[in-house]
Write a protein that holds these residues in place. Sequence first.
Motif, mmCIF file in Angstrom:
data_model
loop_
_atom_site.group_PDB
_atom_site.id
_atom_site.type_symbol
_atom_site.label_atom_id
_atom_site.label_comp_id
_atom_site.label_asym_id
_atom_site.label_seq_id
_atom_site.Cartn_x
_atom_site.Cartn_y
_atom_site.Cartn_z
ATOM 1 N N HIS A 50 0.824 -1.195 0.000
ATOM 2 C CA HIS A 50 0.000 0.000 0.000
ATOM 3 C C HIS A 50 0.869 1.260 0.000
ATOM 4 O O HIS A 50 0.623 2.199 -0.756
ATOM 5 N N LYS A 53 2.415 1.715 -3.303
ATOM 6 C CA LYS A 53 1.441 2.182 -4.282
ATOM 7 C C LYS A 53 1.272 3.690 -4.158
ATOM 8 O O LYS A 53 1.317 4.414 -5.158
ATOM 9 N N SER A 57 2.692 6.265 -6.997
ATOM 10 C CA SER A 57 1.729 7.040 -7.772
ATOM 11 C C SER A 57 1.987 8.533 -7.587
ATOM 12 O O SER A 57 1.825 9.325 -8.508
ATOM 13 N N LYS A 65 3.050 1.486 -9.722
ATOM 14 C CA LYS A 65 1.742 1.689 -9.103
ATOM 15 C C LYS A 65 0.820 0.540 -9.465
ATOM 16 O O LYS A 65 0.138 -0.030 -8.610
ATOM 17 N N ILE A 66 0.828 0.178 -10.744
ATOM 18 C CA ILE A 66 -0.072 -0.885 -11.187
ATOM 19 C C ILE A 66 0.284 -2.206 -10.510
ATOM 20 O O ILE A 66 -0.571 -2.906 -9.973
ATOM 21 N N THR A 68 1.910 -2.742 -7.694
ATOM 22 C CA THR A 68 1.607 -2.776 -6.267
ATOM 23 C C THR A 68 0.099 -2.818 -6.037
ATOM 24 O O THR A 68 -0.367 -3.435 -5.082
ATOM 25 N N HIS A 69 -0.614 -2.196 -6.937
ATOM 26 C CA HIS A 69 -2.076 -2.230 -6.801
ATOM 27 C C HIS A 69 -2.579 -3.661 -6.916
ATOM 28 O O HIS A 69 -3.402 -4.114 -6.126
ATOM 29 N N GLU A 70 -2.069 -4.374 -7.911
ATOM 30 C CA GLU A 70 -2.496 -5.760 -8.080
ATOM 31 C C GLU A 70 -2.081 -6.613 -6.893
ATOM 32 O O GLU A 70 -2.816 -7.482 -6.440
ATOM 33 N N GLU A 72 -1.761 -5.614 -3.928
ATOM 34 C CA GLU A 72 -2.669 -5.251 -2.846
ATOM 35 C C GLU A 72 -3.957 -6.060 -2.938
ATOM 36 O O GLU A 72 -4.455 -6.563 -1.929
ATOM 37 N N ASN A 73 -4.469 -6.184 -4.151
ATOM 38 C CA ASN A 73 -5.698 -6.950 -4.334
ATOM 39 C C ASN A 73 -5.541 -8.381 -3.841
ATOM 40 O O ASN A 73 -6.380 -8.908 -3.116
#
Lengths: 693, 141
Positions: A50, A53, A57, A65-66, A68-70, A72-73
């Motif tokens: 998080h 991310k 960003s 960012k992308i 780390t976002h994934e 995170e999911n």
Amino acid sequence: MESIYDNPEMIRAFIDELEEQLQLLEENILELECCGESPDVIQEIFRVAHTLKGSSSAMGFEKMKILTHEMENVLDKIRNHHLKATKPVINVLFQCLDHLRLLKEDFLTDRKDIKTDTSSVLHQLEKIMLGEYQKNENADSKDSEESVQQDKPTKFILDIEQQIQIEQAVHSGYNILVCEVRLEKESLMKSARAYLIMNHLNQIGTVVQVEPDILENGNDLLRDEIYYLLLSQQDGKTIESKVINELTEIESIRVYPFSWDMSKQQSLTAGFIKPEADNNANAKTADIERKVNQTVRVDVERLEKMMDLVGELVIERTRIAQVGSILHERYSSDNTIEELIGISNQVSRVTNELQEIVLKTRMLPIKQLFGRFPRLVRDLAEALNKEVKLIMEGEETELDKTIIEDISDPLIHIIRNAVDHGIESPEERIRLGKPPTGTLHISAYHQENNVILIVQDDGAGIDLDKVKESAVKKQIITAQEAASLTENEIISLIFYSGFSTSSTVNDISGRGVGMDIVKNHVDKLNGIIEVETKKGEGTKFIIKLPLTLAILTGLLVRINDEIYALPMSNVIEIVRKPVEEIETVKGQAITVIRDRILPLVWLHDYFKIPRKKKKKNNFIVVLGVAEKRLGLVVDELVGNQEIVVKPLGSYIGKVNTFSGATILGDGSVACILDVAGVAKMVGSIRASKADEE
Amino acid sequence: MNDLLESQYVVCELADEKYALGISDVYEIIKMKKITVIHNSKPFLEGVINLRGKIVPIVNLHKRLEVKNYTPTKSTRVVILKSRGEMVGVIVDKVNQVIRFTDIQAAPETVAGIDGDYFEGLGVTEEGVISILKIDKVLYE
């Protein structure tokens, strides 16, 4: 106008944070792998993803960012027990980590041109999200389903009132159910939707708690899944169909009984959401943690400048003390001088303390370095099909930042060697009657003003005959020489460049470039290496390093009329030898100290200054540099004192025999002998002499 | 040559000959102090001194200019020069004065047997001609 992304300070702060977070990520993934899933660890990993991310960003670093976002999911799924952190999942997490590292490197080289391709790892993450790994894993691990169930209750943190409410409900024959509702991705105003569902459920029964808490952070609901803890007389299936039929924008709903265990409540909740004040002990540790984290980032250059200034203070302190005692001798009855000496003592004390603190600010726990090893050893063992247990001790040992950086390569080389050549394959180990899992022991501790690092394996040990054979084959020594070598001398052959006993070259080691790098690095740090090995039982590398390079304890010696300083970390012992015990073999003066033959060096000869008249006894300072030992014959021992290393400057350039200079108590300058350089100079001159003969 | 005329020079003596150093290159002038020898270093490097906590290399200009070596006397001085961002000291037998030249002529190919490249030019005064040292050249090449 300069964009925020180009601000060098921002970038540096970002990189610093990135490094820290990636290290943390690695530590936690490793822990996840070895100790299994725990809410604490998952939470920590989630937090790292998080943070990254957020900061990537903010820096406009889209790819990171992308990714780390994934991550995170996926982590969110693990956190909510929709997914188990199985081996394949952990492997993908490791891949994410590697990709993040690559992204960081790219970012450092050229921010405009990020080359690393993250599509493969993104695809893997997607697969996890779709549950592909899960199915496979469920098929072959029978207990995973069970543990999923068991872990469910951690979602709800109940206060006493709610616990009583549930208990009463159980007595009155209510079902305690968890309604897991998944909203449609496109659904707008999720919190409002969640609120509607709650109202609806309240008609069927009583909603005790909602996670995430939609009442508290009303506008902030970003997740698609919502959990309701419901007390109802109806069964799960009925509720499911009711909700699905009567409400819109719901992707799925699953209702299952809430397995509730009073005793578990406290322990399981701890890591999830910070418990209320009822748990005093926990609150306290949180307090301490907050304290530990109170740090300020300081530019290393500033620390260096501070170190310089303190160094000057240390010199002046010594001078004041010296002048004071001279004055005292001269005017012993004068009270003012008594006072001066008192002040001088006080200044000394304060300076000492200041020096210690400034030194400490540059020190980092070696954990920073050790933290990389579990991953390294894991990957090596995996690649070589070996079983290796890594034990690390003394991670809190502190060491100068620059030394930590410089010692990392050598240690990695030694560890690679230990896993590759040292520890045998499990089958081989069983055949030899050893446990199939090899042990690699890495430890660090302080000893006086030095740090000792030990890497020990319980593998095959160094085969001395093979080393000799190989050295002869590679023409490092002649067969004749080989026959007369002592055990120590054979071991020191492994530090020659180009030396390798491995018959095959692989990715990991065997190219013969490892150990000489180790030696060079340790040399550079004024360190000493010792190797102990026993065939069939293992090898032990002992590296002794100075705590810091800026201020060191030096032994002051007199050579003719000149004073030189020797770094104490290179001094092994000081002996006094009568003239009779000094022999000459092939033009080289030697002496024997405890069965070890020691070549002797008179620096007078190399500096072209006359040797002092022969005395009955000679002071010999036994010096060690990496694995080499030599005896330096000096005319007088002056004493030892803290010396501040000052560079000779670029005008003079590099002088092989000196690593710098220092200022003595009387204000004069003394050169600091670079023991590695002296050893090299002695070696090369001896070699050229031999050629002449 | 005009900017050479505008600047001031420190005139000092080496083996009874006068030399001039551009004042903008001179950081300070100190009395002779104990010099620590650095063995096996540059041939004309005399050693290093402690200048208020800094290690400053000292060059033996006498050796460099191939004049009779110095013997320390009461008037011997060390001129600390700032060159290429670093401080370097040179030993001179005596420091005379600070002057401005009214006329500076290009240095001939050799000046008293020394390569003319070592000099910026020759400053003409009423008492005679003074060679102006090209510090960068003298210290580094």
